[in-house]
Scaffold this active site. Structure first.
Site, PDB file in Angstrom:
ATOM      1  N   SER A  22       0.311   5.196   1.023  1.00 41.76           N
ATOM      2  CA  SER A  22      -0.840   5.760   0.321  1.00 41.76           C
ATOM      3  C   SER A  22      -1.729   6.556   1.257  1.00 41.76           C
ATOM      4  O   SER A  22      -2.383   7.517   0.848  1.00 41.76           O
ATOM      5  CB  SER A  22      -1.653   4.638  -0.344  1.00 41.76           C
ATOM      6  OG  SER A  22      -0.886   3.954  -1.292  1.00 41.76           O
ATOM      7  N   LYS A  44       0.819  -1.222   0.000  1.00 44.14           N
ATOM      8  CA  LYS A  44       0.000   0.000   0.000  1.00 44.14           C
ATOM      9  C   LYS A  44       0.853   1.273   0.000  1.00 44.14           C
ATOM     10  O   LYS A  44       0.503   2.271   0.636  1.00 44.14           O
ATOM     11  CB  LYS A  44      -0.989  -0.010   1.165  1.00 44.14           C
ATOM     12  CG  LYS A  44      -2.054  -1.092   1.054  1.00 44.14           C
ATOM     13  CD  LYS A  44      -3.059  -1.037   2.184  1.00 44.14           C
ATOM     14  CE  LYS A  44      -4.257  -1.939   1.936  1.00 44.14           C
ATOM     15  NZ  LYS A  44      -3.932  -3.322   1.599  1.00 44.14           N
TER      16      LYS A  44
END
EC number: 3.4.21.-
Length: 704
Positions: A274, A88
Site C-alpha cells: 500500500s 498492508k
C-alpha cells in the site's frame, strides 16, 4: 480486442511516468512452471520494462515477501487478497475476463458434479470433495461458507479444517494441514512433500487440478469457477456429462452458471504494498506486456496462456486484459461486503455472527460527533455503537465495508453515497413553524432553501458582483455550501476553476494551502485547518456563517435557517452572543437583496433535506432502530431533554441538524435518484465533470 483492451488499460495512466524504472518489478512465483514462464516474460520485456522473478513456496509466502520488500507483485485469488490486506497490501490491477463485447471483472463460484448421481448441495456430507486450495474463493471460502450450517462446528477456537475433515469422507484441499487433518489431503496425488502442496507441484491444485480430481473419478464434487469445465472440456458432448449443484438444491447444466452458482466473486488481482509499492511501475509493466503478448497479439510467448498441460500460470488463462484499480480501493472495498461477510462467517462463532448482525453502528465525523454518539449509545436500550471517521467520505467508505451502518448526509453526499450503492432510509424534516404536532413521521419532506448571506453593512455586494469577493462554504461537495452556488457560477462563467471565482475562501475539504483554504482557521490551537469536520471552526452551516460574522469572508453559502439559528440569542457561544439577524441580508439571483426572513422569495435553489443512508440490506433494521430511538430521544421523545436529545448539540448540528423536527419516512423515495429528484441529480452530475472525485471513481469501478 485491439480497440477495447488498450482503452481499458489506458484507464488511470494519465500522469504515469512511461520511462523504465531504475529498479525492475520483482514478480513472485510459486512453482517451477511459474518460474519458467516468468523467466520467459522477463526476457521478452527486459528492454522496456526490466523485471525479475522471485520464487517462494506458496501464495502466502509471496505475500510475506512483498510485505518485507523482497518482492513487489503477485496475482492472487480473492481469498488471498483478503489475507494480503493484513500485510498492508492492496490490489492494484484486476484481471478482465469474458469477451471484448462483454468484459467482466468477476467470475462465478460453482459446484460441479457428474451426472448420474442424485445428491444435492444439502446432501454433500460423507462425499469426496475436490478444492482449488485452502482459503481460496471458489474452492474454499464460498462453498464452506454456504455449508457451514451443516458442519459440526461451533466456531473458533475449534479449527474449521477439523470440522470440514469430518464433514467430507475424503478430500483434496491443497495448502491444508495434512498432518493434523489427513482426510483433507487424502485424495491429493503430489509426490512426497508435494502431496497437498500449495502450488501446481500438487497436480490437483487450482481450478483445473480440482476439476481433474472430479474428472478422473477421485472426487464426487469439485468447487471451481464457471469457466473451468469449458476450459478443460471444449467439446459439448464431454461437458454434458457434468452438472452444477444449485443453492436451491436443484441441478442445472454447466451452461446455466448465471442462474446456478454459489456466489459471484471478484476477479483475481495483482497486489502490491500500500505504501511505496511500485504501483506505477507494476501497472506500466502490465500495460506494455498485455499490448505485446496479449491474446490480440499472437506471439511465441503468451502472457495469458500456459504451456503444455499447465493451467493458469501467473495469471488465469481466461484473462483478456487488466483494469487499473483506483487508488481509493483497498482489499476490502475490492472484495465487497458480501464476500467479506462470507469470510467473516468462517472466523466467528454463531453467537458472534448473530451479535454482529444485531447491532447498528453509527458513523461520526470528527471528535465532537463521536462524543455525542457515545452519549447516545450510553443512553440507548438498543444495540447501538459508534465509529469515528475524519471526513464524511471516509464514513461512506466505512458503511460500504460494513465497519459502520448508517449516518445522516446532506444532499451532495447522498448523491455520492447513492453512486456507491447506498440508499436513503429516513429524511430529516425541519422543525415546522406552523405545527407543534409530533405526528409528522409521514409528512413529505419539503427540503430547505440554499441561500447566500452577506453583512447588511457591505451594501455593494449583489449576486451579480459576488465574483472576486471572499467566500465562506460549509464544505466541498455539500449542497447549500458548495454544489448549488458553485454549480450556478460554473453555468454562468463556463469555467471550472473554482479557486479563481473568489479572491479567498474557506471551503473545508479543499486542497490545504490552496486559495480555497485561505480563510479557514482550524481548531482553537490552529490545527486541522480546512479539514471537513468540526475541528475546523468554519466547517458546516454554523461554521460558514461564523466565517462571515467574524469578518473573514464577505458572503456565506448556507441554508435558510442558519442566520436565525445563530442570532438574536439563539446561539450562546461567545462569537454569536451579540449577533442580530437584521445585520445580515440575502443575495437574490435577480441582483437584489432581501432580509434573512424572506428566504422563500430570495434563495439560490431548493435543496433536498438531509437524510440517513445505509446499505440496502441493512436499511430496514436502521429505520426500525431510529424510529424507536426517536420515540425516546426525539424532539417529542419521553427522555428528551432529561437524558439525551437526538436533535440538540453542544456546538451545532452534530449527527443531525439541530432544527430537525422528526426523522420522516420517505414516501417511496428509497433510491438516491428518487429522493434527490432528477433536476438536482443532473445538476450535481454536471458539476462533478469539473473535478475528479477519488471516491466516485472508486465506486464507479465497484459498481461496474
Amino acid at each position: 480486442m485491439k480497440l477495447f483492451i488498450p482503452a481499458l488499460l489506458f484507464l488511470g495512466t494519465l500522469g504515469l511516468c512511461l520511462a523504465a524504472p531504475k529498479k525492475g518489478v520483482r514478480w513472485c512465483v510459486i512453482s517451477t512452471a511459474e518460474y519458467s514462464k516468468c523467466r520467459q516474460w522477463q526476457s521478452k520485456i527486459r528492454r522496456t520494462n526490466p523485471m525479475f522473478c522471485i520464487r517462494r513456496a506458496s501464495p502466502t509466502d509471496c505475500i510475506r515477501a512483498i510485505a518485507a520488500k523482497r518482492a513487489d507483485a503477485v496475482t492472487l485469488d480473492g481469498g488471498l487478497v483478503f489475507e494480503a490486506d493484513q500485510y498492508k497490501l492492496r490490489p492494484v490491477a484486476a484481471e478482465i475476463y469474458g469477451t471484448e463485447e462483454n468484459p467482466q471483472t468477476y467470475y462465478y463460484a460453482v459446484a460441479v458434479v457428474k451426472k448420474g448421481f442424485n445428491f444435492q448441495l444439502n446432501q454433500l456430507q460423507g462425499r469426496k470433495s475436490c478444492h482449488t486450495g485452502l482459503g481460496r474463493s471458489a474452492g474454499w471460502n464460498i462453498p464452506i461458507g454456504l455449508l457451514r450450517r451443516f458442519l459440526d462446528w461451533a466456531g473458533p477456537p475449534e479449527p474449521l479444517q477439523k470440522a470440514v475433515a469430518k464433514f467430507f469422507s475424503q478430500s483434496c484441499v491443497p495448502c491444508a494441514d495434512g498432518n493434523a487433518y489427513p482426510n483433507l489431503c487424502q485424495l491429493c496425488i503430489g509426490k512426497g512433500k508435494d502431496k497437498c502442496a500449495c502450488s501446481s507441484q500438487e497436480p490437483y491444485f487450482g481450478y483445473s487440478g480440482a476439476f481433474n480430481c472430479l474428472h478422473k473419478g477421485i472426487g464426487d464434487v469439485a468447487f471451481v469457477k464457471e469457466s473451468t469445465v469449458f476450459e478443460n472440456l471444449p467439446q459439448k458432448a464431454d461437458r454434458d456429462k457434468y452438472e452444477l449443484l444449485c443453492p436451491d438444491n436443484t441441478r442445472k447444466p454447466v451452461e446455466a452458471f448465471r442462474e446456478c452458482h454459489l456466489a459471484r466473486v471478484p476477479s483475481h488481482a495483482v497486489v502490491a504494498r500500500s505504501v511505496n509499492g511500485k504501483e506505477n511501475s507494476i501497472w506500466e509493466l502490465l500495460y506494455q506486456s498485455q499490448k505485446k503478448f496479449g491474446k490480440s497479439n499472437p506471439q511465441e510467448f503468451q502472457l495469458f496462456g500456459s504451456p503444455g498441460q499447465q493451467k493458469d500460470l501467473l495469471f488465469r488463462d481466461a484473462t483478456i486484459g487488466f483494469l487499473k484499480i483506483p487508488s481509493k480501493i483497498d482489499s476490502k472495498l475490492y472484495l465487497g461486503l458480501p464476500y467479506l461477510t462470507a469470510i467473516q462467517g468462517l472466523r466467528e462463532t454463531a453467537a458472534e455472527v448473530e451479535a454482529r448482525q444485531a447491532k447498528v453502528v453509527w458513523c461520526a465525523v470528527g471528535p465532537e460527533e463521536l462524543r455525542k454518539c457515545r452519549q447516545w449509545s450510553s443512553q440507548s436500550s438498543q444495540n447501538l455503537n459508534c465509529s469515528l471517521a475524519s471526513t464524511t467520505e471516509d464514513c461512506i467508505v466505512q458503511v460500504l465495508k460494513g465497519e459502520a451502518d448508517a449516518m445522516s448526509l446532506d444532499g451532495g453526499f447522498i448523491y455520492t453515497a447513492g453512486k456507491c450503492g447506498l440508499v436513503p432510509v429516513l429524511a430529516e424534516n425541519q422543525k415546522s413553524r406552523q405545527s407543534s404536532s409530533s405526528d409528522c413521521v409521514h409528512r413529505p419532506t419539503q427540503g430547505y432553501f440554499a441561500v447566500a448571506v452577506v453583512r447588511k453593512a457591505n451594501g455593494g455586494i449583489t449576486w451579480n458582483s459576488v465574483r472576486g469577493t471572499k467566500s465562506c462554504h460549509t464544505a466541498v461537495d455539500r449542497t447549500a455550501g458548495w454544489n448549488i452556488p458553485m454549480g450556478l457560477l460554473v453555468n454562468q462563467t463556463g469555467s471550472c476553476k473554482f479557486d479563481e471565482f473568489f479572491s479567498q475562501s474557506c471551503a473545508p475539504g479543499s486542497q490545504p494551502g490552496s486559495n480555497l483554504c485561505a480563510l479557514c482557521v482550524g481548531n482553537d490551537q490552529g490545527v486541522d485547518k480546512c479539514v471537513p469536520n468540526s475541528n475546523e471552526r468554519y466547517y458546516g452551516y454554523t461554521g460558514a456563517f461564523r466565517c462571515l460574522a467574524e469578518n473573514a469572508g464577505d458572503v456565506a453559502f448556507v441554508k435558510d435557517v442558519t442566520v436565525l439559528d445563530n442570532t438574536n440569542g439563539q446561539n450562546t457561544e461567545e462569537w454569536a452572543r451579540e449577533l442580530r439577524s437584521d445585520d445580515f441580508e440575502l443575495l437574490c439571483l435577480d441582483g437584489t437583496r432581501k432580509p434573512v426572513t424572506e428566504a422563500q422569495n430570495c434563495h439560490l435553489a431548493v435543496a433536498p433535506s438531509h437524510a440517513v443512508v445505509s446499505r440496502k440490506e441493512k436499511a430496514a433494521q436502521v429505520e426500525q432502530v431510529l424510529l424507536t430511538e426517536q420515540a425516546q430521544f426525539g424532539r417529542y421523545g419521553k427522555d428528551c431533554p432529561d437524558k439525551f436529545c437526538l436533535f440538540r448539540s453542544e456546538t451545532k448540528n452534530l449527527l443531525f441538524n439541530d432544527n430537525t423536527e422528526v426523522l420522516a419516512q420517505l414516501q417511496g423515495k428509497t433510491t438516491y435518484e428518487k429522493y434527490l429528484g432528477s433536476e438536482y441529480v443532473t445538476a450535481i452530475a454536471n458539476l462533478k465533470q469539473c473535478s475528479v472525485s477519488p471516491l466516485l471513481e472508486a465506486c464507479a469501478f465497484m459498481m461496474r
